[in-house]
Design an enzyme around this catalytic site. Sequence first.
Site, PDB file in Angstrom:
ATOM      1  N   TYR A 165      19.690  -5.982  -4.030  1.00 47.39           N
ATOM      2  CA  TYR A 165      18.609  -5.127  -3.531  1.00 47.39           C
ATOM      3  C   TYR A 165      17.636  -5.916  -2.657  1.00 47.39           C
ATOM      4  O   TYR A 165      17.275  -5.473  -1.568  1.00 47.39           O
ATOM      5  CB  TYR A 165      17.854  -4.470  -4.693  1.00 47.39           C
ATOM      6  CG  TYR A 165      16.623  -3.745  -4.244  1.00 47.39           C
ATOM      7  CD1 TYR A 165      16.715  -2.511  -3.605  1.00 47.39           C
ATOM      8  CD2 TYR A 165      15.351  -4.297  -4.419  1.00 47.39           C
ATOM      9  CE1 TYR A 165      15.582  -1.851  -3.157  1.00 47.39           C
ATOM     10  CE2 TYR A 165      14.215  -3.644  -3.977  1.00 47.39           C
ATOM     11  CZ  TYR A 165      14.339  -2.418  -3.352  1.00 47.39           C
ATOM     12  OH  TYR A 165      13.221  -1.775  -2.892  1.00 47.39           O
ATOM     13  N   HIS A 206       5.827  -6.581   1.622  1.00 41.70           N
ATOM     14  CA  HIS A 206       5.864  -7.111   0.260  1.00 41.70           C
ATOM     15  C   HIS A 206       7.031  -8.064   0.083  1.00 41.70           C
ATOM     16  O   HIS A 206       8.035  -7.973   0.775  1.00 41.70           O
ATOM     17  CB  HIS A 206       5.926  -5.987  -0.775  1.00 41.70           C
ATOM     18  CG  HIS A 206       7.076  -5.042  -0.605  1.00 41.70           C
ATOM     19  ND1 HIS A 206       7.113  -4.070   0.369  1.00 41.70           N
ATOM     20  CD2 HIS A 206       8.236  -4.925  -1.294  1.00 41.70           C
ATOM     21  CE1 HIS A 206       8.247  -3.393   0.280  1.00 41.70           C
ATOM     22  NE2 HIS A 206       8.952  -3.901  -0.721  1.00 41.70           N
ATOM     23  N   HIS A 261       9.802  -9.769  -2.602  1.00 45.63           N
ATOM     24  CA  HIS A 261      10.510  -9.690  -3.879  1.00 45.63           C
ATOM     25  C   HIS A 261      10.984 -11.105  -4.185  1.00 45.63           C
ATOM     26  O   HIS A 261      11.558 -11.763  -3.318  1.00 45.63           O
ATOM     27  CB  HIS A 261      11.724  -8.764  -3.793  1.00 45.63           C
ATOM     28  CG  HIS A 261      11.371  -7.317  -3.759  1.00 45.63           C
ATOM     29  ND1 HIS A 261      11.218  -6.569  -4.898  1.00 45.63           N
ATOM     30  CD2 HIS A 261      11.150  -6.480  -2.719  1.00 45.63           C
ATOM     31  CE1 HIS A 261      10.919  -5.329  -4.567  1.00 45.63           C
ATOM     32  NE2 HIS A 261      10.870  -5.250  -3.246  1.00 45.63           N
TER      33      HIS A 261
END
Length: 189
Positions: free
Chosen positions: A26, A123, A125
Amino acid sequence: MPIISLPNKSHGVLHSKDGLSKALDYIVNPEKTNGGELVSGQNINVPNNAYNEMLLTREMAILAGNQPKQNERFGFHFVQSFSPEDNLTPEQVHEIGLKTMKAYLGESAEFVLATHTDKEHLHNHIILNATNPKTLKKFQQSRYQFDELKEISDTVSKEYGCKIIEHSLKNSHKQYQVYLSKNSYRNEI
């Protein structure tokens, strides 16, 4: 306004090989990371192959005598989000993420960091291997350490001109003592 959080579904802990694999797939998705340009790692040779490298580290730990446990942790997932008001470029957000994690974890940890540009807010991850490649011990995450990570993130982000939200002590011991002194039943008696 940087915010460090843990994904709600897993509370940031990846308890299976499948969970680790899906999380890594992901975060390195080329559609979210400018064709894979905004993906990097520490102590990972090829970030897109991090799953195999992280499992090899785990296997080394097992060979060294660290036996797998029931409900074992395979990794940790952190999200570092930024407000569009901070006017940062994706490259700056990526740099902030790397500096934050290196200050928090040191040079020995294995992690992959991917900056996502698919939403209005940029953002990062971060997937951290639960097994340290140098010590072969499991990473332990306490509430205190998570608060320390937030402070490091704020400090690094401030260097890039981000607005920092001041944290208040909502229910601190000191505030409770003030409340008790004003609202004590002893005063009424």
